[in-house]
Structure formats: C-alpha cells, structure tokens
Write an enzyme that holds these catalytic residues in place. Structure first.
Site, PDB file in Angstrom:
ATOM      1  N   ASP A 145       0.854  -1.172   0.000  1.00 48.52           N
ATOM      2  CA  ASP A 145       0.000   0.000   0.000  1.00 48.52           C
ATOM      3  C   ASP A 145       0.900   1.236   0.000  1.00 48.52           C
ATOM      4  O   ASP A 145       2.078   1.166   0.346  1.00 48.52           O
ATOM      5  CB  ASP A 145      -0.888  -0.030   1.248  1.00 48.52           C
ATOM      6  CG  ASP A 145      -1.977   1.026   1.209  1.00 48.52           C
ATOM      7  OD1 ASP A 145      -2.211   1.589   0.124  1.00 48.52           O
ATOM      8  OD2 ASP A 145      -2.581   1.282   2.256  1.00 48.52           O
TER       9      ASP A 145
ATOM     10  N   ASP B  48      -4.373  -3.078   5.716  1.00 42.27           N
ATOM     11  CA  ASP B  48      -4.729  -2.589   7.045  1.00 42.27           C
ATOM     12  C   ASP B  48      -6.223  -2.691   7.343  1.00 42.27           C
ATOM     13  O   ASP B  48      -6.634  -2.557   8.485  1.00 42.27           O
ATOM     14  CB  ASP B  48      -4.281  -1.140   7.232  1.00 42.27           C
ATOM     15  CG  ASP B  48      -4.836  -0.223   6.146  1.00 42.27           C
ATOM     16  OD1 ASP B  48      -5.697  -0.674   5.360  1.00 42.27           O
ATOM     17  OD2 ASP B  48      -4.403   0.940   6.084  1.00 42.27           O
TER      18      ASP B  48
ATOM     19  N   ASP C 226      -9.087  -6.179   3.447  1.00 40.25           N
ATOM     20  CA  ASP C 226      -7.792  -6.657   2.954  1.00 40.25           C
ATOM     21  C   ASP C 226      -7.499  -8.083   3.407  1.00 40.25           C
ATOM     22  O   ASP C 226      -6.542  -8.698   2.929  1.00 40.25           O
ATOM     23  CB  ASP C 226      -6.663  -5.746   3.453  1.00 40.25           C
ATOM     24  CG  ASP C 226      -6.716  -4.369   2.826  1.00 40.25           C
ATOM     25  OD1 ASP C 226      -7.168  -4.274   1.676  1.00 40.25           O
ATOM     26  OD2 ASP C 226      -6.318  -3.397   3.484  1.00 40.25           O
TER      27      ASP C 226
END
Length: 902
Positions: free
Chosen positions: A307, A609, A613
């Site tokens: 990310d 997070d 996910d």
C-alpha cells in the site's frame, strides 16, 4: 450522543474491575518442560547407550553421555523460554486498541483499559473490546463466529434499553467479535473474565506451537540419520567383535562412541534456536512474526505488493491545495500542527474574506469522524489521517471545531465504504434548517452534482473545469477529494437516495510525502531481485507521481482498477509482470493481483490494514498488517505485523529471513561434516584394524564441548554482506542439497586425514599412545574451529579482516572451547579422567598448522565452487538419476527380504 466517563471515574472503575484482559495460560512446570526435551529418537539412543555403559561399569562414559543429554535438554529449555518471550512480545506489541468517548472527546486507548460504563465507538474492521449494549447503530453487522461458529455476520440494531435483560441479542455486542460493516456506539457492560468470551474460554490458554514444516523436516531427517547410524553401528559391532578380535565390552564402547559422534542430537534444538533468534531480530526491526513459518518464506520473497499511504509515505496528510470555482489556493504548513496560511498566486489571503473557501472547509470539518488533540509529543489525530488533515486546514482558517460541531450537530450519517466511495452526514444548521455534507472520490462526487458553489451562490456546474482541476492536482502527486453539500429536509434517517443533486463546494489536494527510508529500501529491493508493486486507492495521476519520487519503474503506465476489472486472469497475469503501479484499487483487486502473481510462480508479500484486505493477506505467501493503523481483522489474517507501518521494515524482515535461512544452512553445514568426520575416524580404524586415534570417552568429550560451544554460535551470525545482492532463492530449495552432501564427504575425509596424520606423526616422534591421542583430540577441535570460520560465509571468502575477527558469539564460543581444551590437556584430574597428557609447544604449533591447512583447503574449494559451480551442479544433476535408481533397487530388495522373513 453520550459524553462518556470522566478520566477520574474510568480510573476508579479500572481499579474496581481490573484490566480488560483474559487470564494468561498456565506455563508448563520445569519437569514437564524437561521431559518434553528428551522425547526424541536421537536422545533415546543416547540414553540406551548410557544404560548399557553403566551396566558394563564404564562410569566415566556413562556420565559424559548423560552430560550430552542434559546439555541438549538445557538448550531446548532455553529455546522454549526464548520462544515464550517472543510470543509475549508479539502479544504486547500488537495489542488491540479501542476508540472510546471520555469527557465528551473521542480518544484511542489500549483495549485493556476499557471499563464497564465506557462508551465504545466501533467501525468496520474493529475487534469489539468488551461486551456491551448498542445504543446507536448504522448499517451494522458483526462476525460472531468466534462464539457461535456461524460464518455469516449478524445484523445489529440499536436499543434504548439500559440493561442486558431488556435487550435482545440483536442489540448486544460481545468481546472478541469483529465488526464486519457499519458503525456503532456501545455502552460497555462487562470486561475481561466477565465477558461471554471469558466465560467460555480464554484466548491465551493454548500455548502456540513453534514447530514449522522445516523443523518437522529436520526431525524426520534426524530420525533417518539415527536409523542409518544404528544400522552401521550394528555392523561395526559385529565386525569388531567377530572379525577384529575386540572384546565384546570394548567393541561395544567403540561403537557407542561412533554412534554418539555421528548422531546430530543437538541439531533440532539448534535449528529452532536459529529461527527464534531471527524472530527476536525482526522484532527489533519493528517486524513482528505472528506465525513462525513465515520466517522460512521471507527468504524466498520475489515480489512485495505494498500500500502507499503510511507504508511508502509518512502518513502525515497535509492539505496543500484548495480549489473552488475558478480559484486554487495554496495552504502552508506541514503535518498536523495547525499553523500555516493561505495564498493565491503568491499573495496572502484572508479566509474570512472568501465565503466559498470558508464553506468548503466548514463542510469538510463537519463531514468528518476524526479528532485532533495536542500531546506532549505534538499534535496527533484520533481517526483517519486524511480527515485529521481536513480539521487542521479548517483550524488554520480560523474555524473552531468544537464550536462548529456544537452549533451544527450531526443528525445522521452514511459511513464511508469502498462500495460507494463517499461519506455523507446530515446536520442541523444554526438557522434551524438541515444540510447534507458529502466528501469522497472526485469522480464519484462530481457525478452526483448538478451545481457548483460560487461567490454569488449556486450556479450550473462546469464539469470540464472540475475534471481538469482533478487531473492537474493528481498529476502533481496530490491526493484529491471532492466536497459537496445541499440543503435538505430534516428527517430521522439518511438514505442513499438522498445523496443526489448536490452542489460542488470544491476540491481538496492533500500530500503525503514519501518516506526517505522507503526510497532507499526500494533501491535495495531492486539489487536483491525483488519486484515492488505499489497498490493504492488513490487517483492514477497521484499514484504515478508518488511512484516516480519513490524510484519505482514507471515505464509501464499506472493501471486503474477499472482495467483490472476488464481483464481476464490470463491477461492480468501478463500485465502484472510489467506494471508496478496500480491505482483506484479495491481489496478485491488486491486479491486478484496476488493470485495473478502467484500464478506466475512469484512468492508474494502483501500489505493491508483494513478488514476487506483480509482475503488478500491470507492468500499472500506472507501477509503483512499495519500495527499502528491496521484493523484487528487485518492483523489476524496476516503472518507479520509492522509495528511502525514502514515499508523499510518489510525489506529489513526479508533481509533477516534470508539471513535466518543462511544460518540454518551454516548450522547444518557445520554439524553434519564434523559429526561425519568423527565417525569416519572410528570406522576407518575398525575397518583396517588400526589402533583407535581417540578413545570412546574422548569422542564423547569432543561432541559435548563442540556441539554447544561451536555449533550453536552460528545461530547468531549476522547477514552476509552480499545477502541483498542475490536473487530470491527458489521456494522448493532443499537444505540438504547436493553441495551439502559433497561437503560432508570432503570435510569428513579431511578430518580423518588430519586425525590419522597427527596420530602417526606423534607416534613416529616417540610420543606415547596417550599423548598421541591427546594431540588428535586437540587437532579435531582445532579443525572444527577452523571449519567454523570457513562455513560462516557460504558464498564468499572468509579470508577477510571481518571473517578473521568473527562476532562476539563466535569469539565467546571459541574462547570457551579453547579454555576447556586447555583444561582437558593440562589439568591433572582431567588427564586421569580422559587418559590425556600435556602437549609440548612444538606439537601444539603443529596441531594449529593442521587447522590452518584445513581452512585454506576449504577456502580453495570455495573458490573452485564459485568458478566452476555451474559445471559441478550439472555433474551432480547427471549423477542423481542413477543414484535414485540405485536407492529404489535397495528398497525393493529390502521389501522382498521382509516378505520372505514373514
């Protein structure tokens, strides 16, 4: 909205009810832990040997064999204690947090400090910290599978009741469950052991097992080695007694010493310690392993999917641009400290003089769930960093957040969700009217707008202007959100159908600068042959701009989520090999990207997070959750948790994973050849009817001293200098490779040559048998020390200053072994115990020369391996099929023999 407890009342309740924790699991007693360490076939053989030695009256031999067993058990118990410490550190470092309301303010506290009476604020992805009653709920569903076993989330509704007895299950939430969707406010009723989860079981009553596939493989290997050694020992005993003419008791003690020399009894414990040391080192680098097998996988990672926000960047969002109709303002200041002014074309601007600017910031501050507060360490945000940055910008314009929230109270809201990509909130304005505020992805918000805010009031929307403004902001690296509003009717609930026909207030450009250490880490990945893929929900232009600053290869344009949806699996596999930047990506896209990379044979790390996910984190070879901003759902699905949410910590963990694997190879590469060398000395003496260069009790001494003093130190070796210049290793690479087999044969032969050479040289120059054997024992130990310095570097030379100086662990191990050898050689009672004699200076120097010679021979062999390694590997590959066929023939013959014997 309840204001929650005061700090004083919360402290009193914490004193009364205790911390919101479940009882820790009871630890095994000392005797139980010791018994577990000897439950190993290798140890059973040694114990049987000790028992028979005792029956034969060999007290010294019995004592030393028992010492070997005791030392090995002690090593295992130390390892178990280290593992428990590692697990405790993991639980502490990734402990849950809870968002509560205290004194009317939203704050985040450790979940252990939640008390009955607290007002708990829940969002999707949170783990419920305590049992309680929902007093406010919005589209809320909770996964209660930890209690009920049902995998389908349960819908929840709010209740006006104040006691559990008056509330149905649909209004109650329970500790340990996961919020699957929506938002809720909970009045806490029970904590710790008083919760439903506490009454059923405790989360920590199961002791986590640290046995991994590699450890199981090593245990199987040890059992096979034990079987081979027992078979060879039986043949050797028969030969020595019936053909060699040795008395039975003497023949048996010789064979016992050979078995003890050949059995790698400490290998499983040392292997596990090596991995535990790696876990501790990773913890110091802010990477916490929740599942130990991940340490094996980290060594062969070929792709890291990361990310952007907070991992590759600082996660300190700052509003730097504000675009209203026809105007784009610059905003000064960095981070969350509310200092900075507004400029337009380089000239200062007074926000009070521009009502469109103030209205944009007012709307952004009201459609907001974050809180900003000042601490001793600076300003911090409780909640989403982006929302916190919007509050900072509003304060810079002179707005009071507290006054704004009091004068314009919220009536209802639609929480942000990736499905609709916006947040909406309904408020009662000071004039008594109701107003709807919306913020979210620009393309989504603009599609729902029909007008735009101007100084003269709402006017027809200029879509071309807004699209161009979005593209310009995104192309320069800004994260862009749009803010809109509309007057509406006040009603009890806000529906999705109400969010239409909006008025554009403006665009907000936020910047999250790259981490300097992430730039260096990406460069390190490139040299290590590891691909880095940036996956973000940001605009394509923003993602591409940040990727360029990070040093990612952006020759292939950034891929938008819409394109991922349009591609089939084969096309996505081809694309993912070339593209490194993926924008507007949803959690579903993350999962598909992981699957596409794995289909190409990549070993994938995936960061995440959020609760959504979790599928991608589970699917990845190593899932990495964020420790600071990650949800509990993400942490549970991941193998590793980053305490600092920093990409550089992932790369450090990969480096440590490679180092751990190298150290495992070094431990095995040292243990097997040295054990084999000791055993070969005895086998050759028996086979050729030679006088034994070392006695059985001396063999036991060597194994006892060196297995702990030398073999164990390799577990603490630092990473080799070139470890991140190599490509990733293959995931199916075997520790027991053809090279290791060759090294066992070579080193065993060199040990035998050195031992017999020293023995014959000593006898030739007139030294007695006991003195000659003493020299052989010292020569073997010196050769093992020399081999230790050589094996410390697998792929490079040890002939360097760094190689010669060693590490503190190596120097300590060599120092201890040397001191013991001095006592073994020169202390009188040791001379009587082991039949040794003092060694004069001249022979002592000759013994040292044997070790030096061995070291240089092995360094020469390394050089040949580096120059002709490919040729040697091809030869080994050609030899493998015949050897495999030979092994199958032996197995078939053995099976036929078993059938004939019934």
């Amino acid at each position: 909205m309840p204001t929650g407890l005061s700090d004083e009342r919360a402290a009193d309740l914490l004193q009364k009810f205790g911390h919101n924790e479940l009882p820790a699991a009871a630890r095994k007693g000392l005797l139980a832990r010791a018994a577990a360490q000897i439950a190993n076939p290798l140890i059973y053989v040694l114990l049987c040997s000790a028992a028979i030695s005792a029956l034969l009256g060999h007290a010294v031999d019995t004592a030393i064999i028992l010492a070997v067993v005791s030392i090995n058990a002690a090593i295992g118990m130390v390892q178990e204690g280290r593992a428990e410490q590692a697990l405790a550190a993991i639980r502490n470092l990734i402990s849950a947090r809870a968002s509560v309301r205290r004194d009317g303010r939203r704050i985040i506290i450790p979940a252990s400090e939640v008390v009955p009476g607290d007002v708990l604020l829940l969002e999707a992805g949170d783990r419920v910290a305590a049992d309680g009653l929902l007093i406010r709920a919005r589209n809320m569903s909770i996964d209660e599978s930890i209690l009920t076993g049902e995998s389908v989330p349960v819908s929840k509704v709010s209740s006006s009741a104040h006691e559990d007895t008056f509330a149905g299950e649909e209004s109650l939430v329970f500790s340990g469950t996961l919020v699957a969707a929506g938002q809720g406010t909970v009045l806490v009723k029970a904590t710790g052991i008083g919760t439903r989860l506490g009454r059923i079981t405790t989360l920590l009553e199961r002791v986590e097992e640290l046995e991994t596939p590699l450890i199981r493989q090593m245990n199987v290997f040890a059992r096979r080695v034990t079987g081979v050694i027992l078979a060879v020992s039986s043949l050797a005993l028969t030969y020595a007694w019936l053909i060699g003419g040795y008395p039975l008791t003497e023949a048996f003690m010789i064979v016992v010493s050979m078995a003890v020399a050949g059995i790698p009894e400490a290998l499983p414990a040392v292997t596990t310690i090596t991995m535990a040391v790696g876990v501790q080192r990773m913890a110091k680098r802010h990477a916490i392993l929740r599942r130990l097998p991940a340490i094996e996988t980290l060594g062969c990672v070929s792709t890291i999917c990361s990310d952007k926000t907070g991992t590759l960047t600082k996660n300190e969002m700052t509003v730097s641009r504000l675009a209203t109709a026809g105007v784009c303002f610059q905003v000064g200041g960095v981070g969350y400290e509310p200092r900075g002014g507004f400029t337009l074309d380089g000239l200062d601007v007074d926000p009070d003089a521009d009502p469109t600017l103030l209205q944009l910031l007012r709307a952004a501050a009201l459609c907001n769930d974050a809180a900003l507060r000042e601490t001793d360490h600076g300003w911090v945000v409780d909640g989403d960093p982006l929302e916190g940055a919007l509050l900072v910008a509003a304060i810079k314009a002179g707005l009071s957040i507290d006054n704004l929230q009091r004068s314009t109270p919220r009536l209802d809201e639609i929480p942000f969700d990736t499905a609709h990509r916006y947040m909406a909130s309904l408020h009662r304005c000071p004039d008594g009217a109701a107003c709807l505020y919306v913020k979210g992805a620009p393309e989504r918000i603009l599609d729902m707008c029909s007008r735009q805010r101007t100084a003269d009031g709402p006017a027809a929307i200029d879509r071309a202007y807004w699209r161009k403004a979005v593209e310009q902001l995104a192309a320069t690296g800004f994260r862009v959100i749009a803010v809109a509003s509309k007057p509406t009717l006040e009603k009890g609930r806000l529906a999705f159908a109400d969010v239409d026909d909006l008025v554009v207030e403006g665009l907000i450009g936020l910047i999250d600068p790259p981490r300097e250490e992430a730039i260096a880490a990406i460069a390190q990945c490139r040299s290590a042959g590891i691909a880095v893929k940036m996956i973000t929900g940001d605009h394509v232009g923003t993602a591409a701009a940040i990727a360029r600053e990070l040093g990612l290869d952006v020759r292939q344009p950034a891929v938008a989520g819409e394109l991922i949806d349009a591609l089939d699996d084969d096309a996505l596999r081809r694309l993912v090999a070339e593209a490194n930047v993926f924008a507007r990506a949803t959690p579903e896209h993350k999962l598909r990207l992981v699957q596409a990379l794995q289909a190409r044979g990549d070993v994938v790390v995936m960061t995440g997070d959020g609760v959504n996910d979790a599928p991608a984190l589970k699917r990845a070879d190593v899932g990495v959750a964020m420790g600071r901003n990650g949800t509990e759902a993400a942490k549970e699905a991941a193998e590793m948790v980053l305490v600092d949410d920093n990409f550089a910590s992932i790369v450090a963990a990969v480096r440590e994973g490679r180092a751990v694997y190298d150290n495992l190879k070094k431990v095995i590469g040292w243990t097997m050849p040295t054990n084999g060398g000791e055993a070969m000395i005895i086998v050759l003496a028996l086979a050729f009817g030679l006088t034994l260069p070392i006695t059985p009790v001396q063999v036991l001494w060597i194994n006892t001293v060196t297995a702990v003093g030398l073999g164990l130190v390799l577990a603490f070796e630092p990473a080799e200098p070139d470890i991140m210049q190599r490509g990733p290793r293959a995931g199916n690479e075997q520790l027991l490779s053809g090279f290791l087999i060759w090294r066992v044969l070579l080193v065993s032969a060199l040990f035998a040559i050195g031992a017999f050479g020293v023995f014959e040289w000593a006898l030739h120059w007139g030294y007695g048998l006991d003195a000659a054997r003493t020299m052989v024992v010292n020569a073997i130990v010196i050769m093992e020390i020399a081999y230790l310095f050589s094996v410390r570097y697998l792929s490079s030379t040890s002939l360097t200053l760094r190689g010669a100086l060693g590490t503190p662990a190596v120097l300590l191990g060599v120092g201890c072994v040397s001191a013991l050898q001095v006592a073994f050689t020169y202390v009188p009672f040791m001379n009587e115990l082991f039949d040794t004699r003092p060694v004069p200076l001249g022979p002592g120097l000759a013994i040292l020369a044997v070790g030096v010679a061995l070291f240089f021979i092995l360094e020469l062999e390394k050089r040949v391996q580096r120059q002709y390694g490919d040729f040697i590997e091809r030869c080994l590959a050609m030899a493998e099929p015949p050897l495999r066929g030979w092994r199958r023939s032996i197995q078939r013959s053995a099976a036929r023999l078993r059938r004939r014997l019934g």
